[in-house]
Design a protein around this motif. Structure first.
Motif, PDB file in Angstrom:
ATOM      1  N   ILE A 290      63.476  44.821  58.039  1.00  0.00           N
ATOM      2  CA  ILE A 290      62.168  44.153  58.040  1.00  0.00           C
ATOM      3  C   ILE A 290      62.338  42.748  57.449  1.00  0.00           C
ATOM      4  N   GLY A 291      61.975  41.737  58.230  1.00  0.00           N
ATOM      5  CA  GLY A 291      62.114  40.343  57.780  1.00  0.00           C
ATOM      6  C   GLY A 291      61.090  39.998  56.712  1.00  0.00           C
ATOM      7  N   VAL A 292      61.513  39.232  55.698  1.00  0.00           N
ATOM      8  CA  VAL A 292      60.619  38.860  54.596  1.00  0.00           C
ATOM      9  C   VAL A 292      60.353  37.360  54.631  1.00  0.00           C
ATOM     10  N   ALA A 293      59.087  36.991  54.608  1.00  0.00           N
ATOM     11  CA  ALA A 293      58.733  35.565  54.599  1.00  0.00           C
ATOM     12  C   ALA A 293      58.690  35.017  53.177  1.00  0.00           C
ATOM     13  N   ASP A 294      58.219  35.824  52.239  1.00  0.00           N
ATOM     14  CA  ASP A 294      58.071  35.327  50.862  1.00  0.00           C
ATOM     15  C   ASP A 294      58.129  36.513  49.912  1.00  0.00           C
ATOM     16  N   VAL A 295      58.698  36.265  48.749  1.00  0.00           N
ATOM     17  CA  VAL A 295      58.757  37.321  47.760  1.00  0.00           C
ATOM     18  C   VAL A 295      58.619  36.687  46.384  1.00  0.00           C
ATOM     19  N   ALA A 296      57.889  37.349  45.485  1.00  0.00           N
ATOM     20  CA  ALA A 296      57.709  36.776  44.154  1.00  0.00           C
ATOM     21  C   ALA A 296      57.491  37.867  43.136  1.00  0.00           C
ATOM     22  N   LEU A 297      58.033  37.607  41.939  1.00  0.00           N
ATOM     23  CA  LEU A 297      57.799  38.505  40.815  1.00  0.00           C
ATOM     24  C   LEU A 297      56.706  37.841  39.982  1.00  0.00           C
ATOM     25  N   ARG A 298      55.614  38.533  39.782  1.00  0.00           N
ATOM     26  CA  ARG A 298      54.498  37.871  39.104  1.00  0.00           C
ATOM     27  C   ARG A 298      53.990  38.667  37.915  1.00  0.00           C
ATOM     28  N   ARG A 299      53.442  37.875  36.983  1.00  0.00           N
ATOM     29  CA  ARG A 299      52.681  38.484  35.899  1.00  0.00           C
ATOM     30  C   ARG A 299      51.221  38.333  36.283  1.00  0.00           C
ATOM     31  N   PRO A 300      50.380  39.237  35.844  1.00  0.00           N
ATOM     32  CA  PRO A 300      48.972  39.005  36.124  1.00  0.00           C
ATOM     33  C   PRO A 300      48.567  37.712  35.420  1.00  0.00           C
ATOM     34  N   SER A 301      47.856  36.835  36.105  1.00  0.00           N
ATOM     35  CA  SER A 301      47.422  35.598  35.461  1.00  0.00           C
ATOM     36  C   SER A 301      46.183  35.913  34.628  1.00  0.00           C
ATOM     37  N   LEU A 302      45.816  34.977  33.765  1.00  0.00           N
ATOM     38  CA  LEU A 302      44.590  35.182  33.010  1.00  0.00           C
ATOM     39  C   LEU A 302      43.395  35.260  33.945  1.00  0.00           C
ATOM     40  N   ASP A 303      43.521  34.597  35.104  1.00  0.00           N
ATOM     41  CA  ASP A 303      42.431  34.701  36.086  1.00  0.00           C
ATOM     42  C   ASP A 303      42.193  36.156  36.457  1.00  0.00           C
ATOM     43  N   ASP A 304      43.307  36.873  36.675  1.00  0.00           N
ATOM     44  CA  ASP A 304      43.190  38.293  37.020  1.00  0.00           C
ATOM     45  C   ASP A 304      42.504  39.045  35.889  1.00  0.00           C
ATOM     46  N   VAL A 305      42.947  38.715  34.655  1.00  0.00           N
ATOM     47  CA  VAL A 305      42.363  39.373  33.488  1.00  0.00           C
ATOM     48  C   VAL A 305      40.868  39.089  33.420  1.00  0.00           C
ATOM     49  N   PHE A 306      40.561  37.812  33.607  1.00  0.00           N
ATOM     50  CA  PHE A 306      39.187  37.350  33.485  1.00  0.00           C
ATOM     51  C   PHE A 306      38.292  38.036  34.510  1.00  0.00           C
ATOM     52  N   ILE A 307      38.764  38.053  35.738  1.00  0.00           N
ATOM     53  CA  ILE A 307      37.971  38.678  36.794  1.00  0.00           C
ATOM     54  C   ILE A 307      37.828  40.166  36.516  1.00  0.00           C
ATOM     55  N   ALA A 308      38.929  40.770  36.062  1.00  0.00           N
ATOM     56  CA  ALA A 308      38.877  42.204  35.774  1.00  0.00           C
ATOM     57  C   ALA A 308      37.896  42.508  34.652  1.00  0.00           C
ATOM     58  N   LEU A 309      37.857  41.607  33.648  1.00  0.00           N
ATOM     59  CA  LEU A 309      37.008  41.870  32.490  1.00  0.00           C
ATOM     60  C   LEU A 309      35.535  41.550  32.724  1.00  0.00           C
ATOM     61  N   THR A 310      35.279  40.479  33.457  1.00  0.00           N
ATOM     62  CA  THR A 310      33.894  40.022  33.558  1.00  0.00           C
ATOM     63  C   THR A 310      33.143  40.622  34.734  1.00  0.00           C
ATOM     64  N   LYS A 311      33.882  41.253  35.643  1.00  0.00           N
ATOM     65  CA  LYS A 311      33.184  41.889  36.762  1.00  0.00           C
ATOM     66  C   LYS A 311      32.957  43.351  36.441  1.00  0.00           C
ATOM     67  N   LYS A 312      31.809  43.847  36.864  1.00  0.00           N
ATOM     68  CA  LYS A 312      31.584  45.284  36.724  1.00  0.00           C
ATOM     69  C   LYS A 312      32.513  46.002  37.697  1.00  0.00           C
ATOM     70  N   PRO A 313      33.054  47.150  37.333  1.00  0.00           N
ATOM     71  CA  PRO A 313      33.997  47.846  38.212  1.00  0.00           C
ATOM     72  C   PRO A 313      33.462  47.993  39.630  1.00  0.00           C
ATOM     73  N   ALA A 314      32.191  48.320  39.768  1.00  0.00           N
ATOM     74  CA  ALA A 314      31.635  48.588  41.086  1.00  0.00           C
ATOM     75  C   ALA A 314      31.641  47.357  41.979  1.00  0.00           C
ATOM     76  N   THR A 315      31.590  46.165  41.365  1.00  0.00           N
ATOM     77  CA  THR A 315      31.472  44.962  42.186  1.00  0.00           C
ATOM     78  C   THR A 315      32.818  44.311  42.459  1.00  0.00           C
ATOM     79  N   ARG A 316      33.923  44.919  41.947  1.00  0.00           N
ATOM     80  CA  ARG A 316      35.224  44.314  42.209  1.00  0.00           C
ATOM     81  C   ARG A 316      35.549  44.375  43.687  1.00  0.00           C
ATOM     82  N   ALA A 317      36.092  43.277  44.193  1.00  0.00           N
ATOM     83  CA  ALA A 317      36.461  43.238  45.605  1.00  0.00           C
ATOM     84  C   ALA A 317      37.697  44.104  45.817  1.00  0.00           C
ATOM     85  N   ALA A 318      37.669  44.919  46.849  1.00  0.00           N
ATOM     86  CA  ALA A 318      38.799  45.805  47.117  1.00  0.00           C
ATOM     87  C   ALA A 318      39.999  44.987  47.560  1.00  0.00           C
TER      88      ALA A 318
END
Lengths: 327, 267
Positions: A290-318
């Protein structure tokens, strides 16, 4: 360097405006020389918190001490120990940069000579030499911010409140304000910085308090907040998005108990072993051809943290942010 | 960052008042604000005196210059009050008042400083109005005390209206719109007064308003203080002066507590 001495102590502060509860039972402490980032979306209550601590607003309940003085019973003493820069630049536009610094110096009780000497110093430090004798109304956004902060430093504050100091600035000006805040820390000035930019809180703060709808929802260093949301993960984009199911199949055994999450054009898998997981994943994709176009090792950014914390679980985008990928 | 470990000085309220007053007054010398305020009186004098002089001769006893100059002085003061509102509003909207609130400055100090600037503007406007008056034939006919009384009354009116203007400016969120709205009552109060023509030249139903509204009451008092060549102006009596003072007292009695409330409500 931060010491154990607490320069800001907030204990159970609540404040309502009519029916709107701007702050609900907020408590936190800031050590001398520490930079605390107060992070939250618009309308979270950040500015109200700063207003309470800088004696502009009386809290309905609770206690707060700044530089050892109670904000309600000794507001005058608090005012002698703090500097405040608000979301908008609050200097006199009709005066030059130098005149503004002279004005604030003399208002703080410096003699004319001392105010003049201090103004010259600050103009040099804040890199405003070329503009010192121009009216502030002719300044660029970044220069206006710098003179605004400089006016708060004519006498040394014990505690500095910077309310969204980089809102509306271009990246270069933002960087110059960040450098300034770094110098606050070096000078041992306790700093409370409000921001809605996560990158900013991450770059400048020793510790972050996340506030939403008037309530503290998380507290810790940037690292701790990221840990809360999850560990590293690996993101792989196939050359052909039709190969996503095949790719998921090939990688499924890397996570025996959970299926990898399928985002729009990529797959994210938890990477507890960091680069080893990533290499193992690539090896398997190679075997499966399987050909790979891009690959990256990432840490969750604070943006991820922020969105996770400030959004109600039910309203999180799938399938949206990496926060949902994590176990 | 330079080490600035010197003792935090103790700011004196008088010095803060002075520094803030200079802040308001100094730019007006350079940015043309003062020049505009002064030319305003000259423009009012020329544009009202020249066209109306002959027209009004039949209705006004004595010299029209003598009749007109008190209203020129009042117009100048009304414009000072509008500048006061604009200044106060700009300070509020720009956040500088908020910043002062977080500094070791007493709440009344910035107000006192703005009022000093306003009084300075009123004094300049009054001086220009009197100067213009002298050029077209206005004179103070009574003794020096009455001349001083005339000037003091104009300054007192200026103080009161600028205080009200400062209050309106402080609670207003939009300086431009506010200035525009304030022009309307000022124009009505001057046009529908005994400033340009005697009350009996207005329609009968309007005359009670014309006679009793504050501008006219101020004018009766000012004209009494200035006097005239003949005996067409009423003497200075309690009956002439008291209503003007009562209007001013009334305005201050209403505006004072509102001002305190406006400052308190920000807490």
């Amino acid at each position: 360097m931060p010491t154990s001495e607490k320069t800001v102590i907030v204990s159970g502060i609540s404040k309502s405006f009519g029916d709107v509860a701007a702050l609900r039972d907020i408590s936190f402490e800031v050590s001398r020389g520490e930079v605390l980032g107060l992070l939250g979306p618009n309308g979270a209550g950040k500015t109200t918190m700063v207003d309470v601590l800088s004696t502009l607003t009386r809290p309905d309940r609770g206690h707060a001490r700044v530089a050892g003085h109670d904000v309600v019973s000794h507001p005058a003493r608090v005012r002698r120990s703090i500097m405040l820069t608000g979301q908008q630049v609050a200097v006199d536009n009709l005066l030059t940069g130098h005149q503004n610094l002279m004005l604030f110096g003399q208002l703080q009780g410096l003699t004319q000579a001392a105010a003049c000497a201090r103004a010259a110093e600050l103009i040099r430090e804040f890199d405003l030499e070329d503009a010192a004798n121009r009216r502030v109304e002719t300044y660029s956004g970044g220069m206006r911010r710098r003179i605004d902060i400089a006016c708060g430093l004519v006498v040394r504050p014990e505690v500095a409140f910077l309310d969204e100091p980089t809102t509306g600035l271009d990246p270069l000006s933002r960087q110059s304000i960040w450098d300034l805040v770094g110098r606050f820390k070096d000078a041992g000035i306790t700093t409370l910085l409000t921001t809605q930019y996560l990158q900013e809180a991450d770059a400048l703060s020793d510790r972050i308090i996340v506030i939403d709808r008037g309530v503290v929802i998380a507290e810790g260093t940037a690292e701790q907040l990221k840990e809360r949301t999850g560990s590293r993960y690996c993101e792989i984009v196939p050359k052909d998005s039709k190969e996503l199911p095949a790719m998921a199949e090939a990688l499924s055994s890397l996570l025996p108990y959970e299926k990898p999450t399928l985002a729009s054009d990529r797959i994210a898998i938890p990477a507890p072993d960091g680069a080893n997981t990533l290499m193992e994943a690539l090896r398997r994709l190679d075997v499966a051809n399987i050909g790979v176009a891009d690959v990256a090792l990432r840490r969750p950014s604070l943006d991820d943290v922020f969105i996770a914390l400030t959004k109600k679980p039910a309203t999180r985008a799938a399938g949206g942010s990496a926060a949902e990928v994590m176990p | 960052m330079t080490d600035w470990t010197g003792m935090r000085p103790n700011p004196s309220p008088i010095r803060q008042w002075w520094v803030l007053s200079v802040r308001v007054i100094a730019p007006s010398l350079r940015n043309g604000e003062l020049l505009i305020a002064m030319s305003l009186s000259a423009v009012f004098t020329v544009s009202l005196y020249l066209p109306l002089k002959n027209l009004m001769a039949a209705f006004v006893h004595g010299s029209y210059a003598q009749y007109l100059i008190p209203v020129i002085a009042l117009l100048a003061v009304y414009f000072s009050a509008m500048s006061a509102a604009l200044r106060s509003s700009t300070d509020t909207v720009s956040g500088i008042n908020r910043r002062f609130g977080s500094m070791p400055i007493a709440p009344m100090t910035p107000v006192a400083a703005r009022m000093s600037g306003n009084l300075y503007r009123c004094a300049t406007a009054l001086a220009t109005a009197i100067l213009c008056g002298y050029l077209i034939g206005f004179r103070f006919y009574r003794s020096a005390e009455y001349t001083i009384g005339f000037c003091l009354l104009v300054m007192l009116i200026g103080f009161t209206l600028c205080f009200v203007g400062d209050l309106i400016g402080m609670v207003s969120k939009n300086p431009e719109a506010m200035t525009f709205i304030l022009v309307l009552p000022a124009v009505i109060l001057v046009m529908v007064s005994v400033g340009l023509q005697p009350a009996d030249q207005f329609p009968g139903w309007l005359q009670p308003f014309v006679r009793n509204q504050p501008t006219s009451q101020f004018l009766y008092a000012l004209r009494a203080c200035a006097g005239d060549a003949g005996h067409s102006t009423a003497a200075v009596t309690t009956l002439n002066i008291a209503p003007a003072l009562a209007w001013l007292a009334g305005m201050l009695v209403v505006a004072g507590p509102l001002y305190a409330l406006a400052i308190w409500r920000r807490r």
